[in-house]
Design a protein around this motif. Structure first.
Motif, PDB file in Angstrom:
ATOM      1  N   GLY A 115      65.983  32.651  94.966  1.00  0.00           N
ATOM      2  CA  GLY A 115      65.889  31.465  95.766  1.00  0.00           C
ATOM      3  C   GLY A 115      66.841  31.621  97.136  1.00  0.00           C
ATOM      4  N   GLY A 142      68.639  34.664  96.414  1.00  0.00           N
ATOM      5  CA  GLY A 142      68.153  36.050  96.130  1.00  0.00           C
ATOM      6  C   GLY A 142      67.793  36.653  97.591  1.00  0.00           C
ATOM      7  N   TYR A 143      68.578  36.510  98.721  1.00  0.00           N
ATOM      8  CA  TYR A 143      68.519  36.904  99.768  1.00  0.00           C
ATOM      9  C   TYR A 143      69.744  38.018  99.987  1.00  0.00           C
ATOM     10  CZ  TYR A 143      64.197  34.499 100.076  1.00  0.00           C
ATOM     11  OH  TYR A 143      63.131  33.971  99.785  1.00  0.00           O
ATOM     12  N   GLY A 167      64.879  35.031  89.694  1.00  0.00           N
ATOM     13  CA  GLY A 167      63.659  34.575  90.703  1.00  0.00           C
ATOM     14  C   GLY A 167      63.453  35.149  91.921  1.00  0.00           C
ATOM     15  N   LEU A 168      63.218  36.454  91.886  1.00  0.00           N
ATOM     16  CA  LEU A 168      63.156  37.076  93.525  1.00  0.00           C
ATOM     17  C   LEU A 168      61.696  37.197  93.750  1.00  0.00           C
ATOM     18  CD1 LEU A 168      65.627  39.962  92.914  1.00  0.00           C
ATOM     19  CD2 LEU A 168      66.192  37.610  93.801  1.00  0.00           C
ATOM     20  N   GLY A 169      60.698  36.686  93.155  1.00  0.00           N
ATOM     21  CA  GLY A 169      59.195  37.174  93.300  1.00  0.00           C
ATOM     22  C   GLY A 169      58.943  38.394  92.620  1.00  0.00           C
ATOM     23  N   LYS A 172      59.434  42.246  93.083  1.00  0.00           N
ATOM     24  CA  LYS A 172      61.106  42.531  93.292  1.00  0.00           C
ATOM     25  C   LYS A 172      61.960  42.194  91.903  1.00  0.00           C
ATOM     26  CE  LYS A 172      64.325  41.585  96.783  1.00  0.00           C
ATOM     27  NZ  LYS A 172      64.783  40.997  97.925  1.00  0.00           N
ATOM     28  N   GLY A 194      58.914  31.470  91.187  1.00  0.00           N
ATOM     29  CA  GLY A 194      59.480  30.429  92.157  1.00  0.00           C
ATOM     30  C   GLY A 194      59.909  29.314  91.112  1.00  0.00           C
ATOM     31  N   ASP A 197      62.930  27.389  92.386  1.00  0.00           N
ATOM     32  CA  ASP A 197      62.558  26.558  93.419  1.00  0.00           C
ATOM     33  C   ASP A 197      61.832  25.175  92.869  1.00  0.00           C
ATOM     34  OD1 ASP A 197      62.900  27.514  96.117  1.00  0.00           O
ATOM     35  OD2 ASP A 197      61.514  29.178  95.442  1.00  0.00           O
ATOM     36  N   ARG A 220      48.306  24.749  94.264  1.00  0.00           N
ATOM     37  CA  ARG A 220      49.294  25.325  95.026  1.00  0.00           C
ATOM     38  C   ARG A 220      48.510  25.502  96.241  1.00  0.00           C
ATOM     39  NH1 ARG A 220      52.226  29.821  91.096  1.00  0.00           N
ATOM     40  NH2 ARG A 220      53.881  29.228  92.583  1.00  0.00           N
ATOM     41  N   ARG A 227      49.110  30.121 101.476  1.00  0.00           N
ATOM     42  CA  ARG A 227      48.995  31.068 100.418  1.00  0.00           C
ATOM     43  C   ARG A 227      47.648  31.735 100.311  1.00  0.00           C
ATOM     44  NH1 ARG A 227      53.448  30.116  96.117  1.00  0.00           N
ATOM     45  NH2 ARG A 227      52.075  31.233  94.682  1.00  0.00           N
ATOM     46  N   ARG A 230      47.375  35.304  99.636  1.00  0.00           N
ATOM     47  CA  ARG A 230      47.840  35.728  98.218  1.00  0.00           C
ATOM     48  C   ARG A 230      46.747  35.352  97.189  1.00  0.00           C
ATOM     49  NH1 ARG A 230      53.794  34.037  96.891  1.00  0.00           N
ATOM     50  NH2 ARG A 230      53.237  34.511  94.895  1.00  0.00           N
TER      51      ARG A 230
HETATM   52  N1  UDP Z   1      62.877  35.307  96.620  1.00  0.00           N
HETATM   53  C1  UDP Z   1      64.093  35.647  96.717  1.00  0.00           C
HETATM   54  N2  UDP Z   1      64.285  36.635  97.371  1.00  0.00           N
HETATM   55  C2  UDP Z   1      63.626  37.460  98.265  1.00  0.00           C
HETATM   56  C3  UDP Z   1      62.404  37.015  98.082  1.00  0.00           C
HETATM   57  C4  UDP Z   1      61.761  36.169  97.484  1.00  0.00           C
HETATM   58  O1  UDP Z   1      65.173  35.129  96.132  1.00  0.00           O
HETATM   59  O2  UDP Z   1      64.032  38.658  98.658  1.00  0.00           O
HETATM   60  C5  UDP Z   1      62.845  34.173  96.004  1.00  0.00           C
HETATM   61  C6  UDP Z   1      61.868  32.849  96.788  1.00  0.00           C
HETATM   62  O3  UDP Z   1      62.781  32.201  97.421  1.00  0.00           O
HETATM   63  C7  UDP Z   1      61.137  32.175  95.648  1.00  0.00           C
HETATM   64  C8  UDP Z   1      60.804  33.509  94.602  1.00  0.00           C
HETATM   65  O4  UDP Z   1      61.782  34.418  95.109  1.00  0.00           O
HETATM   66  O5  UDP Z   1      62.256  31.388  94.919  1.00  0.00           O
HETATM   67  C9  UDP Z   1      59.621  33.760  94.683  1.00  0.00           C
HETATM   68  O6  UDP Z   1      58.563  32.771  94.972  1.00  0.00           O
HETATM   69  P1  UDP Z   1      57.030  32.818  94.522  1.00  0.00           P
HETATM   70  O7  UDP Z   1      56.494  31.901  95.210  1.00  0.00           O
HETATM   71  O8  UDP Z   1      56.758  34.391  94.817  1.00  0.00           O
HETATM   72  O9  UDP Z   1      56.788  32.995  93.055  1.00  0.00           O
HETATM   73  P2  UDP Z   1      55.895  32.845  91.969  1.00  0.00           P
HETATM   74  O10 UDP Z   1      56.193  31.603  91.042  1.00  0.00           O
HETATM   75  O11 UDP Z   1      54.446  32.592  92.658  1.00  0.00           O
HETATM   76  O12 UDP Z   1      55.729  34.070  91.241  1.00  0.00           O
END
Ligand code: UDP
Length: 249
Positions: A115, A142-143, A167-169, A172, A194, A197, A220, A227, A230
């Motif tokens: 996140g 996560g950045y 939680g990086l998506g 990743k 996510g 989040d 969503r 989105r 996606r």
């Molecule tokens: N995220 C992160 N680092 C990155 C890319 C994404 O921390 O380099 C986080 C982003 O902030 C979010 C989560 O990864 O909190 C991915 O959310 P996404 O909506 O893709 O997840 P889903 O629940 O749809 O798989």
């Protein structure tokens, strides 16, 4: 544990998915948290499966998950169409909640990784309000750049949480967990997308009625029209499911 071995899984377009109910998945997770070695928990939905078609590494990593649960109604629909016998949808965010309940009951610890800056801290606060008996050993946004990876690993390993939520998506988070699986000092590493989040309140889960009708994806989309790109993957997945003679392979 012996009872979890065997071929109690299916493969959907090459991605392993365990034949588990939410209750089975929860039991496994609890047993992992009482074990020693790191176990990897993944929660593929149709988007993961479509990504895995173009990313052989991602596909192989998902197949090596110790517990791989069917997230996403599309996976259950595909299973029904091709009689694969997946019992029910096991949303990652709900499995995470079960893990939090267990941590709270047993005073176990966790680490939140992922996140935007500030988000995992806000999530930690909300989690503790609901589950005051669990221990949050640390948070990390996560950045990061590649050069920060070792520092982040050290931070996690010093914290030594019972469970690490990543939680990086996708892909990743799965790639990160797999790459470091032998040195992560925890019992479970789970990819949660996510969900951090959602806990922080920066994004919301769909109202129950949408979830019940299998329309969480629509909610969503309405909330986040960007989105759409996606989301187009979902109909592509269903078309592939309908027009494939077999998907279990
Ligand atoms: N995220 C992160 N680092 C990155 C890319 C994404 O921390 O380099 C986080 C982003 O902030 C979010 C989560 O990864 O909190 C991915 O959310 P996404 O909506 O893709 O997840 P889903 O629940 O749809 O798989």
């Amino acid at each position: 544990m012996e009872i979890f071995k065997g071929t109690n899984y299916v493969k959907i377009f090459g991605v392993k998915i365990d034949k588990v109910t939410m209750e089975d998945a929860n039991k496994r997770l609890v047993s992992y948290m009482q074990g020693e070695d790191l176990k990897m928990v993944f929660t593929p939905n149709p988007e993961f499966i479509m990504k895995a078609q173009e990313d052989a590494d991602f596909k192989a990593i998902l197949c090596q998950g110790d517990l791989v649960v069917p997230d996403g109604i599309g996976i259950i629909k595909a299973s029904k169409i091709h009689h694969l016998d997946l019992p029910e949808r096991v949303p990652g965010i709900e499995l995470m909640e079960k893990a939090l309940e267990y941590c709270n009951r047993s005073k176990k610890s966790l680490f939140l990784f992922g996140g935007k800056p500030g988000v995992p801290e806000a999530a930690a606060k909300k989690i503790l309000e609901k589950y005051p008996n669990l221990v949050i050993k640390g948070t990390q946004d996560g950045y990061f750049e590649e050069k920060d990876e070792l520092r982040i690993l050290d931070k996690i390993n010093e914290a030594k949480p019972d469970i690490l939520f990543v939680g990086l998506g996708a892909p990743k988070q799965e790639k990160w967990i797999y790459k470091h699986r032998k040195i992560i000092n925890s019992k479970v590493a789970m990819g949660v997308g996510g969900a951090i989040d959602v806990w922080a309140g920066t994004s919301k889960r769909a109202p129950k009625i949408f979830i019940k009708l299998g329309m969480e994806w629509l909610y969503r989309l309405l909330k986040q029209p960007t989105r759409i790109g996606r989301m187009m993957i979902l109909p592509q997945f269903m078309i592939k499911v309908i027009f494939s003679k077999t998907i279990d392979g």
